[in-house]
Design a protein around this motif. Structure first.
Motif, PDB file in Angstrom:
ATOM      1  N   UNK A  21       0.873  -1.110   0.123  1.00 15.63           N
ATOM      2  CA  UNK A  21       0.527   0.601  -0.040  1.00 15.63           C
ATOM      3  C   UNK A  21       1.121   1.528  -0.124  1.00 15.63           C
ATOM      4  N   UNK A  22       2.669   1.374   0.226  1.00 11.85           N
ATOM      5  CA  UNK A  22       3.313   2.224  -0.022  1.00 11.85           C
ATOM      6  C   UNK A  22       3.234   2.592   0.751  1.00 11.85           C
ATOM      7  N   UNK A  23       3.702   2.054   2.654  1.00 12.84           N
ATOM      8  CA  UNK A  23       3.683   2.439   3.762  1.00 12.84           C
ATOM      9  C   UNK A  23       5.244   2.069   4.024  1.00 12.84           C
ATOM     10  N   UNK A  24       5.901   2.665   4.420  1.00 10.43           N
ATOM     11  CA  UNK A  24       7.622   2.709   5.045  1.00 10.43           C
ATOM     12  C   UNK A  24       7.280   2.179   5.942  1.00 10.43           C
ATOM     13  N   UNK A  25       7.761   0.424   5.754  1.00 12.62           N
ATOM     14  CA  UNK A  25       7.472  -0.514   7.302  1.00 12.62           C
ATOM     15  C   UNK A  25       9.079  -1.064   7.191  1.00 12.62           C
ATOM     16  N   UNK A  26       9.284  -1.025   9.109  1.00 15.75           N
ATOM     17  CA  UNK A  26      10.603  -1.928   9.311  1.00 15.75           C
ATOM     18  C   UNK A  26       9.581  -3.013  10.645  1.00 15.75           C
ATOM     19  N   UNK A  27      10.521  -4.240   9.992  1.00 17.46           N
ATOM     20  CA  UNK A  27      10.479  -4.963  10.786  1.00 17.46           C
ATOM     21  C   UNK A  27      11.512  -5.022  11.965  1.00 17.46           C
ATOM     22  N   UNK A  28      10.872  -5.393  13.483  1.00 17.46           N
ATOM     23  CA  UNK A  28      12.079  -5.629  14.137  1.00 17.46           C
ATOM     24  C   UNK A  28      11.545  -7.482  15.253  1.00 17.46           C
ATOM     25  N   UNK A  29      12.322  -7.655  15.398  1.00 19.82           N
ATOM     26  CA  UNK A  29      12.369  -9.003  16.062  1.00 19.82           C
ATOM     27  C   UNK A  29      13.860  -9.454  16.655  1.00 19.82           C
ATOM     28  N   UNK A  30      13.425  -9.817  17.506  1.00 19.42           N
ATOM     29  CA  UNK A  30      14.043 -10.573  18.481  1.00 19.42           C
ATOM     30  C   UNK A  30      15.396 -11.002  18.028  1.00 19.42           C
ATOM     31  N   UNK A  31      15.176 -12.406  17.747  1.00 23.15           N
ATOM     32  CA  UNK A  31      15.711 -13.323  16.764  1.00 23.15           C
ATOM     33  C   UNK A  31      17.341 -13.269  16.008  1.00 23.15           C
ATOM     34  N   UNK A  32      17.941 -13.790  15.579  1.00 23.22           N
ATOM     35  CA  UNK A  32      18.784 -12.792  14.454  1.00 23.22           C
ATOM     36  C   UNK A  32      18.173 -13.707  13.642  1.00 23.22           C
ATOM     37  N   UNK A  33      17.148 -14.322  13.160  1.00 22.84           N
ATOM     38  CA  UNK A  33      16.632 -14.325  12.435  1.00 22.84           C
ATOM     39  C   UNK A  33      15.259 -14.969  11.633  1.00 22.84           C
ATOM     40  N   UNK A  34      14.614 -14.346  10.338  1.00 22.47           N
ATOM     41  CA  UNK A  34      12.651 -14.563  10.367  1.00 22.47           C
ATOM     42  C   UNK A  34      12.733 -15.553  10.482  1.00 22.47           C
ATOM     43  N   UNK A  35      11.029 -15.664  11.096  1.00 17.31           N
ATOM     44  CA  UNK A  35      10.309 -17.264  10.973  1.00 17.31           C
ATOM     45  C   UNK A  35      10.538 -18.718  11.839  1.00 17.31           C
ATOM     46  N   UNK A  36      11.361 -18.026  12.310  1.00 15.07           N
ATOM     47  CA  UNK A  36      11.990 -19.774  13.234  1.00 15.07           C
ATOM     48  C   UNK A  36      10.616 -20.410  13.247  1.00 15.07           C
ATOM     49  N   UNK A  37       9.865 -19.971  13.663  1.00 13.72           N
ATOM     50  CA  UNK A  37       8.701 -20.968  14.381  1.00 13.72           C
ATOM     51  C   UNK A  37       8.272 -21.843  12.762  1.00 13.72           C
ATOM     52  N   UNK A  38       8.356 -20.510  11.845  1.00 14.12           N
ATOM     53  CA  UNK A  38       7.146 -20.772  10.303  1.00 14.12           C
ATOM     54  C   UNK A  38       8.049 -22.181  10.434  1.00 14.12           C
ATOM     55  N   UNK A  39       9.833 -22.087  10.152  1.00 17.41           N
ATOM     56  CA  UNK A  39      10.962 -23.326   9.518  1.00 17.41           C
ATOM     57  C   UNK A  39      10.483 -24.337  10.092  1.00 17.41           C
ATOM     58  N   UNK A  40      10.469 -24.054  11.540  1.00 16.16           N
ATOM     59  CA  UNK A  40       9.867 -25.103  12.101  1.00 16.16           C
ATOM     60  C   UNK A  40       8.733 -26.028  11.869  1.00 16.16           C
ATOM     61  N   UNK A  41       7.735 -25.225  11.803  1.00 12.50           N
ATOM     62  CA  UNK A  41       6.477 -25.539  10.674  1.00 12.50           C
ATOM     63  C   UNK A  41       6.377 -26.688   9.629  1.00 12.50           C
ATOM     64  N   UNK A  42       8.184 -26.261   8.811  1.00 10.61           N
ATOM     65  CA  UNK A  42       8.179 -26.731   7.927  1.00 10.61           C
ATOM     66  C   UNK A  42       8.577 -28.574   7.774  1.00 10.61           C
ATOM     67  N   UNK A  43       9.291 -28.161   8.546  1.00  8.81           N
ATOM     68  CA  UNK A  43       9.931 -29.677   8.723  1.00  8.81           C
ATOM     69  C   UNK A  43       8.680 -30.983   9.335  1.00  8.81           C
ATOM     70  N   UNK A  44       7.161 -30.639   9.160  1.00  6.91           N
ATOM     71  CA  UNK A  44       5.981 -31.596   9.044  1.00  6.91           C
ATOM     72  C   UNK A  44       5.677 -31.403   7.544  1.00  6.91           C
ATOM     73  N   UNK A  45       5.756 -30.280   7.230  1.00 11.15           N
ATOM     74  CA  UNK A  45       5.393 -30.411   5.623  1.00 11.15           C
ATOM     75  C   UNK A  45       4.717 -28.880   5.881  1.00 11.15           C
ATOM     76  N   UNK A  46       4.661 -28.062   6.901  1.00  8.63           N
ATOM     77  CA  UNK A  46       3.937 -26.952   6.293  1.00  8.63           C
ATOM     78  C   UNK A  46       2.763 -26.506   5.774  1.00  8.63           C
ATOM     79  N   UNK A  47       1.633 -27.798   6.981  1.00 16.22           N
ATOM     80  CA  UNK A  47       0.452 -27.603   6.772  1.00 16.22           C
ATOM     81  C   UNK A  47       0.145 -25.957   6.143  1.00 16.22           C
ATOM     82  N   UNK A  48      -0.063 -25.410   5.361  1.00 15.01           N
ATOM     83  CA  UNK A  48      -0.960 -23.917   4.862  1.00 15.01           C
ATOM     84  C   UNK A  48      -2.316 -23.928   5.088  1.00 15.01           C
TER      85      UNK A  48
END
Ligand code: FAD
Length: 397
Positions: A21-48
């Protein structure tokens, strides 16, 4: 600038909608990389998500259905599938209707998603732990270099629930929203049973395939896994909300397992009544009833605990297993509880925090596995972003 805190599926989806939509966006996270739980969910095939009709899909959110229906209807399963395809990850629906990316993992999807966000010039600032607001309402972060204060035009919190805290969602954020949070509890989790040492040593880690679990009026077909402490697996997860409530109110919950749902009781009774010709009970259960070794182990465990050996058919068709506790939240697939739904308005803005929106598993809804978790995280991410855009427009207008 719009700050999104939390780089899981809900936060990244909010960032995408805002940036488009044209917004200026910054994403913050406390971990060193993004989407760690998503990657874990991917271990089971990632039921989207799930391909069943929308009304049935929405019914899976149980008591939260009315609240979530407009949110998921505005970004339904078809939209999630189209979004996944758009990131170069074609999907397929399995025989159960569950939808997965064809590669059955999350890493290619996450890589493509982060590339897309980079193209939209979304900033990604990792190792930034949000520590609440200061007295003037400015966001505070702990960073490797000290502290940072940021005053965005709007904020989206997508801080996750309380399961698997080592992946980032440790629920420490609840301290910054006092009085607005229902305590977290494990959801889609295993349960402890009082196994004998023999059953534990012999069968922990072994599956019970194609069984039906019954608890009260509910029944679920699927697979369960015998663990050192009890049972886990998709079928038991589906019953977990009601089992958790029963254990809380009554101290234990007894499920019935149909170990051979494909055989009618009369047929099974006939087979089991045939002369044994010196065979052990274990052999009879394996050969005549066609039970797997772990299923035989469970029947024998019930017999040792005093079940009636004269009615083996009843045991095979309706084996009682007493569950005494939920598995710890740190090992649960998801969590129940979180930011109360009455603490946010229809735009997902926190009522007493103008310009601050919430999305994902940090909100107090609950759903079984089957794609309902990610679907709701993505849909609430979309809703919070649209809510923030709407609010910003109003604030400027
Ligand atoms: C083993 C496993 C398998 C799963 N499989 C599936 C599946 O197949 N299908 C499905 O639908 N769901 C599945 N799930 C659930 C799904 O992964 C979650 O529901 C989903 O990731 C939640 O998304 P979210 O964005 O709300 O939160 P999260 O993905 O938990 O992201 C929250 C983010 O916020 C960050 N954060 C938290 N606090 C702070 C803070 N104070 N400051 C800065 N950052 C912070 C965290 O580091 C984290 O990156 C699975 C979960 C697990 C554990």
């Amino acid at each position: 600038m719009i700050a999104v805190i939390g780089a899981g599926p809900a936060g990244l989806m909010a960032a995408e909608v805002l940036a488009r939509a044209g917004g200026t966006v910054t994403v913050f996270d406390q971990m060193p990389s993004a989407g760690r739980k998503l990657l874990m969910a991917g271990r089971g095939g990632l039921n989207l998500t799930h391909s069943e009709p929308l009304p049935r899909f929405l019914s899976r959110y149980g008591a939260h259905q009315d609240w979530i229906a407009p949110v998921v209807s505005a970004f339904p399963p078809d939209a999630a599938v189209a979004w996944c395809n758009g990131l170069g990850q074609p999907t397929f629906a399995g025989s159960s209707g569950r939808v997965f990316p064809r590669v059955m993992k999350a890493s290619p999807l996450l890589r493509a998603w982060l590339r897309r966000l980079e193209e939209f010039v979304v900033g990604l600032r990792m190792r930034h732990r949000w520590t609440g607001w200061d007295a003037s309402g400015v966001l505070c972060f702990a960073t490797p270099d000290g502290t940072e204060r940021i005053a965005p035009d709007a904020t989206i919190l997508a801080l996750g629930g309380a399961s698997w805290p080592r992946l980032g969602s440790n629920a420490a954020w609840t301290a910054y929203l006092p009085g607005l949070v229902t305590p977290f509890q494990p959801a889609n989790c295993g349960f402890a049973a009082d196994w004998s040492a023999h059953l534990r040593d012999r069968f922990a880690g072994q599956p019970l395939k194609r069984v039906v679990l019954r608890f009260g009026a509910d029944q679920v077909a699927g697979e369960a896994m015998i663990t050192a402490n009890g049972l886990e697996g998709s079928a038991i997860y589906s019953l977990s909300a009601r089992l958790r409530e029963a254990i809380q109110s009554q101290g234990s919950a007894t499920i019935q397992i149909d170990l051979r749902p494909d055989i009618a009781p009369e047929v099974l009774a006939k087979r089991l009544s045939e002369p044994r010709r010196g065979q052990s009970l274990s052999n009879v259960l394996r050969k005549s009833a066609g039970l797997s070794l772990p299923a035989v182990g469970l029947v024998q465990e019930a017999l040792h605990s005093g079940a009636d050996a004269a009615n083996l058919t009843a045991l095979v068709k309706s084996l009682p297993v007493r569950l005494v506790a939920s598995a710890p939240i740190a090992r649960a697939i998801s969590s129940a509880g979180g930011l109360r739904l009455d603490a946010v308005d229809r735009r997902l803005m926190i009522r007493d925090r103008p310009g601050v929106f919430a999305a994902g598993e940090m909100l107090d809804w609950e759903a079984p596995t089957g794609g309902y978790l990610l679907q709701a995280c993505l849909a609430t991410g979309v809703a919070a972003a649209r809510g923030a855009l709407d609010w910003l427009e109003g604030a400027q207008g």
